[in-house]
Design an enzyme around this catalytic site. Structure first.
Site, PDB file in Angstrom:
ATOM      1  N   LYS A 276      -6.461 -30.564 -12.600  1.00 48.17           N
ATOM      2  CA  LYS A 276      -6.448 -29.109 -12.584  1.00 48.17           C
ATOM      3  C   LYS A 276      -6.451 -28.403 -13.809  1.00 48.17           C
ATOM      4  CE  LYS A 276      -1.338 -29.287 -12.492  1.00 48.17           C
ATOM      5  NZ  LYS A 276      -0.011 -29.528 -11.702  1.00 48.17           N
TER       6      LYS A 276
ATOM      7  N   HIS B 282       7.466 -32.378  -4.476  1.00 52.73           N
ATOM      8  CA  HIS B 282       7.361 -32.331  -5.988  1.00 52.73           C
ATOM      9  C   HIS B 282       8.687 -32.577  -6.595  1.00 52.73           C
ATOM     10  CE1 HIS B 282       5.153 -31.941  -9.728  1.00 52.73           C
ATOM     11  NE2 HIS B 282       5.751 -30.464  -9.791  1.00 52.73           N
TER      12      HIS B 282
ATOM     13  N   ARG C  21       0.855 -38.913  -8.471  1.00 59.27           N
ATOM     14  CA  ARG C  21      -0.023 -37.891  -9.036  1.00 59.27           C
ATOM     15  C   ARG C  21       0.171 -37.882 -10.444  1.00 59.27           C
ATOM     16  NH1 ARG C  21       3.283 -35.216  -4.671  1.00 59.27           N
ATOM     17  NH2 ARG C  21       4.294 -34.261  -6.219  1.00 59.27           N
TER      18      ARG C  21
ATOM     19  N   TYR D 266      -1.015 -10.967 -42.164  1.00 59.02           N
ATOM     20  CA  TYR D 266      -0.288  -9.606 -41.632  1.00 59.02           C
ATOM     21  C   TYR D 266       1.021  -9.711 -41.736  1.00 59.02           C
ATOM     22  CZ  TYR D 266      -5.024  -8.884 -38.963  1.00 59.02           C
ATOM     23  OH  TYR D 266      -6.132  -8.747 -38.619  1.00 59.02           O
TER      24      TYR D 266
ATOM     25  N   CYS E 170      -3.765 -15.411 -37.529  1.00 55.80           N
ATOM     26  CA  CYS E 170      -4.365 -14.112 -37.149  1.00 55.80           C
ATOM     27  C   CYS E 170      -5.068 -14.666 -35.742  1.00 55.80           C
ATOM     28  CB  CYS E 170      -5.217 -13.854 -38.152  1.00 55.80           C
ATOM     29  SG  CYS E 170      -4.533 -13.667 -39.720  1.00 55.80           S
ATOM     30  N   MET E 171      -5.948 -13.796 -35.055  1.00 55.26           N
ATOM     31  CA  MET E 171      -6.753 -13.851 -34.164  1.00 55.26           C
ATOM     32  C   MET E 171      -7.717 -15.250 -34.212  1.00 55.26           C
ATOM     33  SD  MET E 171      -9.000 -11.302 -31.546  1.00 55.26           S
ATOM     34  CE  MET E 171      -7.656 -10.366 -31.459  1.00 55.26           C
ATOM     35  N   ASP E 172      -8.263 -15.116 -35.418  1.00 57.62           N
ATOM     36  CA  ASP E 172      -9.519 -15.979 -35.683  1.00 57.62           C
ATOM     37  C   ASP E 172      -9.347 -16.826 -36.956  1.00 57.62           C
ATOM     38  OD1 ASP E 172     -10.831 -14.485 -33.471  1.00 57.62           O
ATOM     39  OD2 ASP E 172     -10.917 -13.087 -35.100  1.00 57.62           O
TER      40      ASP E 172
ATOM     41  N   ARG F 124       9.490 -24.042  -4.762  1.00 53.22           N
ATOM     42  CA  ARG F 124       8.321 -23.551  -5.219  1.00 53.22           C
ATOM     43  C   ARG F 124       7.526 -23.445  -4.093  1.00 53.22           C
ATOM     44  NH1 ARG F 124       4.897 -26.249  -9.959  1.00 53.22           N
ATOM     45  NH2 ARG F 124       4.255 -27.796  -8.276  1.00 53.22           N
TER      46      ARG F 124
HETATM   47  C1  LIG Z   1       0.721 -30.276 -12.071  1.00 58.51           C
HETATM   48  C2  LIG Z   1       1.266 -31.423 -10.953  1.00 58.51           C
HETATM   49  C3  LIG Z   1       1.413 -32.938 -10.907  1.00 58.51           C
HETATM   50  C4  LIG Z   1       1.252 -33.402 -12.166  1.00 58.51           C
HETATM   51  O1  LIG Z   1       2.473 -33.324 -13.162  1.00 58.51           O
HETATM   52  P1  LIG Z   1       2.496 -34.075 -14.436  1.00 58.51           P
HETATM   53  O2  LIG Z   1       3.871 -33.874 -14.956  1.00 58.51           O
HETATM   54  O3  LIG Z   1       1.282 -33.615 -15.299  1.00 58.51           O
HETATM   55  O4  LIG Z   1       2.203 -35.734 -14.099  1.00 58.51           O
HETATM   56  C5  LIG Z   1       1.943 -33.526  -9.699  1.00 58.51           C
HETATM   57  N1  LIG Z   1       2.109 -32.806  -8.754  1.00 58.51           N
HETATM   58  C6  LIG Z   1       2.076 -31.627  -8.495  1.00 58.51           C
HETATM   59  C7  LIG Z   1       2.342 -30.927  -7.123  1.00 58.51           C
HETATM   60  C8  LIG Z   1       1.738 -30.815  -9.767  1.00 58.51           C
HETATM   61  O5  LIG Z   1       1.512 -29.647  -9.432  1.00 58.51           O
END
Ligand SMILES: *Cc1c(COP(=O)(O)O)cnc(C)c1O
Length: 388
Positions: A38, A168, A227, A271, A318-320, A136
């Site tokens: 992602k 999760h 995951r 700044y 700064c920004m850049d 969540r």
């Molecule tokens: C982002 C995410 C992960 C990955 O988590 P890590 O800590 O980067 O391994 C796994 N499962 C779900 C549902 C997530 O949203």
């Protein structure tokens, strides 16, 4: 293959391979890897990384946060399974089917709406999220019995092809005893729900609950998928807790020095005049700033590496542009400053930066902006450039 050598990131595919191979050793043989890609692979560059994972490392499962990211993977030719971990509005049911994407179900009403929008005689492939303590998304019931009832009803919706359930972890990256027990409780909940569903003849291909930290500290053969996110990118889930192998941060962040000058004592920098030189000082200006995702909280706190030496950031980011104290370092315009990465004996990681700002490495790499090209390397060879 050229790019403006102002500020750029370098993505090293071979380091991903090392991280993935080391991580795999902690998984039970019945657990398959699902790579979490992602947010542009946490800022590392999905157009280069995901094809590498599929074609070179043989990864079969990918997860993204939303349907735009999922469709993008299909558009660049990814043929493995793609799971969307977050909500997709029900109007997109047909697109999920057309692109052969697996959707997370946030709860029963989401499943019902998706089913309603699914064309006749078609079904959306789905994994039902279970809320076991993250609060969540996910089916949220106060008993395992009720959660089973809900999942069973969902499995019978005519437009839903329920293929899995997942949950999760909220604190798998902690060595605190309460957190460890909490994680165990979460794992036990989903495993017991999966066992009841099996008795009720609700058949599921996948039951998964391990994230990066889970796979290392709570590995469990009952999770059919792990995951893997942050560890694949070479950062720790929790910077205070060691990972039991050497991680290779995949992304380096660099910029070229744009000006060098010597100033007297008593000169204000940047700044707000928050820094005043207290001695004759050599200052290098570097054209990178918070618009590139280089955090402003590094003002007067961060460091960069130049010619293998640490140079303090003086004054505000700064920004850049930023200014650094390079007194005693032989610096000229065009020299490379390493913001994240290794130069000689010195290293700065995204976790080091995160610690200064009281945040996590995840946020630092995700925030590197699309103004920064990702230069792709494999085994030290430049093989591509991603420009946004
Ligand atoms: C982002 C995410 C992960 C990955 O988590 P890590 O800590 O980067 O391994 C796994 N499962 C779900 C549902 C997530 O949203």
């Amino acid at each position: 293959m050229t790019y403006l050598k102002r500020a750029w990131a370098e993505t090293h595919l071979d380091r991903i391979k090392t991280n993935v191979e080391n991580y795999k050793k902690f998984l039970n043989p019945e657990t398959e890897l699902l790579c979490v890609v992602k947010a542009n692979c946490y800022g590392n560059g999905d157009d280069a990384i995901v094809p590498y994972l599929e074609n070179e490392l043989g990864i079969k499962w990918f997860a993204v946060s939303n349907i735009e990211e999922a469709k993008h993977l299909r558009d660049i030719g990814i043929s493995g399974e793609i799971l969307i971990l977050g909500y997709t509005p029900p109007e997109y049911a047909k697109e999920l089917i057309d692109y052969d994407i697996i959707q997370a179900l946030t709860d029963e009403s989401h499943a019902k709406e998706l089913s309603k929008y699914t064309p006749n005689d078609k079904r959306v492939r789905a994994h039902c999220a279970l809320d076991t303590g993250m609060t969540r998304i996910g089916v949220c019931e106060n008993t395992a019995e009720k959660a089973c009832d809900t999942v069973e009803r969902i499995s019978r919706f005519k437009g839903i092809q329920l293929e899995g359930i997942f949950t999760h972890f909220a604190s798998a990256d902690s060595d605190n005893e309460d957190d460890i027990n909490y994680t165990k409780m979460q794992a036990e909940k989903i495993v017991s729900i999966a066992e009841s569903l099996k008795k009720r003849l609700v058949s599921l291909n996948e039951i998964h609950f391990l994230n990066s930290a889970g796979g290392i500290y709570h590995s469990n053969g009952k999770s059919t998928l792990a995951r893997l996110g942050i560890i694949m990118y070479g950062l720790k889930p929790n910077s205070a807790l060691d990972v039991p192998f050497t991680l290779k941060p995949v992304l380096d962040f660099k910029a070229s020095v744009s000006m060098v000058k010597d100033v007297e004592s008593g000169v204000f920098v940047s700044y707000g005049r928050t820094y005043e030189t207290s001695k004759p000082t050599k200052i290098a200006t570097i054209p990178v700033g918070y618009a590139d995702g280089y955090p402003r909280f590094l003002s007067n706190k961060g460091e960069v590496l130049i010619h293998g030496q640490r140079a303090k950031i003086i004054g505000r980011v700064c920004m850049d542009q930023i200014m650094c104290d390079v007194t005693g370092i032989d610096v000229k315009v065009g020299d490379t400053a390493t913001l994240i990465g290794t130069d000689g004996e010195e290293t700065i990681t995204a976790d080091d930066i995160a610690d200064i700002g009281n945040t996590i490495g995840y946020e630092i790499i995700c925030n590197i902006s699309k103004r920064v090209p990702r230069v792709v390397y494999n085994n030290g060879q430049q093989i591509g450039i991603l420009k946004y």
